[in-house]
Scaffold this motif. Structure first.
Motif, short mmCIF file in Angstrom:
data_model
loop_
_atom_site.label_atom_id
_atom_site.label_comp_id
_atom_site.label_asym_id
_atom_site.label_seq_id
_atom_site.Cartn_x
_atom_site.Cartn_y
_atom_site.Cartn_z
N THR A 182 26.58 44.85 36.50
CA THR A 182 25.92 44.60 37.88
C THR A 182 26.41 45.40 38.85
O THR A 182 27.46 45.69 39.24
CB THR A 182 25.85 43.19 38.41
OG1 THR A 182 25.46 42.15 37.64
CG2 THR A 182 25.07 42.85 39.88
N ILE A 183 25.65 46.59 39.31
CA ILE A 183 26.20 47.64 40.16
C ILE A 183 25.71 47.54 41.73
O ILE A 183 24.62 47.46 42.14
CB ILE A 183 25.54 48.94 39.76
CG1 ILE A 183 25.84 49.25 38.13
CG2 ILE A 183 26.05 50.21 40.42
CD1 ILE A 183 25.27 50.37 37.55
N PRO A 184 26.57 47.29 42.71
CA PRO A 184 26.38 47.37 43.73
C PRO A 184 26.00 48.65 44.36
O PRO A 184 26.55 49.46 44.27
CB PRO A 184 27.63 46.75 44.53
CG PRO A 184 28.78 47.32 43.51
CD PRO A 184 28.16 47.28 42.54
N LEU A 185 25.05 48.77 45.20
CA LEU A 185 24.45 49.97 45.71
C LEU A 185 24.73 49.81 47.17
O LEU A 185 23.77 49.79 47.85
CB LEU A 185 22.70 50.23 45.46
CG LEU A 185 22.69 50.23 43.91
CD1 LEU A 185 21.11 50.27 43.78
CD2 LEU A 185 23.56 51.42 43.02
N ASN A 201 17.91 58.23 47.11
CA ASN A 201 18.88 59.31 46.18
C ASN A 201 20.12 59.07 46.20
O ASN A 201 20.71 59.12 44.85
CB ASN A 201 18.83 60.65 47.04
CG ASN A 201 17.42 61.20 47.20
OD1 ASN A 201 16.67 61.10 46.16
ND2 ASN A 201 16.92 61.83 48.46
N ARG A 202 20.91 58.30 47.28
CA ARG A 202 22.34 57.94 47.24
C ARG A 202 22.65 56.93 45.99
O ARG A 202 23.61 56.94 45.51
CB ARG A 202 22.91 57.71 48.64
CG ARG A 202 24.30 57.14 48.51
CD ARG A 202 25.18 58.29 48.01
NE ARG A 202 26.38 57.84 48.18
CZ ARG A 202 27.72 58.51 47.86
NH1 ARG A 202 27.33 59.42 47.34
NH2 ARG A 202 28.71 57.82 47.51
N ALA A 203 21.73 56.02 46.13
CA ALA A 203 21.76 54.78 45.28
C ALA A 203 21.79 55.37 43.66
O ALA A 203 22.41 54.90 42.87
CB ALA A 203 20.47 54.12 45.27
N PRO A 233 16.33 50.83 49.11
CA PRO A 233 16.67 50.53 47.57
C PRO A 233 17.27 49.19 47.62
O PRO A 233 17.92 48.69 48.62
CB PRO A 233 17.76 51.77 47.40
CG PRO A 233 18.36 52.14 48.62
CD PRO A 233 17.33 51.77 49.84
N PRO A 234 17.37 48.70 46.56
CA PRO A 234 18.05 47.20 46.28
C PRO A 234 19.40 47.33 46.70
O PRO A 234 20.06 48.49 46.65
CB PRO A 234 17.70 47.03 44.86
CG PRO A 234 17.22 48.43 44.32
CD PRO A 234 16.90 49.27 45.13
N ARG A 235 20.01 46.20 46.94
CA ARG A 235 21.47 45.98 47.32
C ARG A 235 22.21 45.97 45.95
O ARG A 235 23.52 46.54 46.10
CB ARG A 235 21.71 44.67 48.13
CG ARG A 235 21.18 44.79 49.37
CD ARG A 235 21.59 45.76 50.33
NE ARG A 235 22.95 45.58 50.72
CZ ARG A 235 23.61 45.27 51.68
NH1 ARG A 235 22.91 45.48 52.86
NH2 ARG A 235 24.79 45.20 51.88
N ARG A 236 21.80 45.69 44.96
CA ARG A 236 22.51 45.68 43.66
C ARG A 236 21.48 45.89 42.58
O ARG A 236 20.49 45.40 42.77
CB ARG A 236 23.59 44.36 43.42
CG ARG A 236 22.63 43.23 43.41
CD ARG A 236 23.79 42.06 43.21
NE ARG A 236 24.29 41.43 44.55
CZ ARG A 236 23.62 40.67 45.28
NH1 ARG A 236 22.33 40.57 44.93
NH2 ARG A 236 24.19 40.48 46.40
#
Length: 89
Positions: free
Chosen positions: A11-14, A26-28, A65-68
């Motif tokens: 589970t990756i926090p973005l 793009n950063r995500a 973008p999604p938060r995670r």
């Protein structure tokens, strides 16, 4: 000796807070590459993001973008890691 496939779910926090709105998706994608590089111990250029994962990041546009995101990372031949989205995200 055959290299065995390694699968792991993360589970990756973005955290794109503090970045301009027109750069958040793009950063995500860059954050996903950095996270998988660190945890799967490969270089960032050996990580392949599959189309469904890319579409999940970009689903709400470049500004939201999604938060995670849950990602299934699979190490395949030559140290390449393929990343795919988990579930119905």
């Amino acid at each position: 000796m055959a290299e065995e496939k390694t699968e792991q779910i993360y589970t990756i926090p973005l955290d794109t807070e503090g970045y301009p709105r027109w750069k958040k998706a793009n950063r995500a994608v860059k954050l996903i590459r950095q996270y998988l590089s660190r945890h799967m111990k490969v270089e960032e250029d050996k990580i392949k993001i599959n189309a469904p994962l890319n579409e999940a990041v970009w689903a709400r546009g470049i500004r939201k973008p999604p938060r995670r995101i849950r990602v299934k990372a699979t190490r395949v031949e030559d140290g390449v890691v393929e990343a795919d989205v988990v579930g119905g995200e």
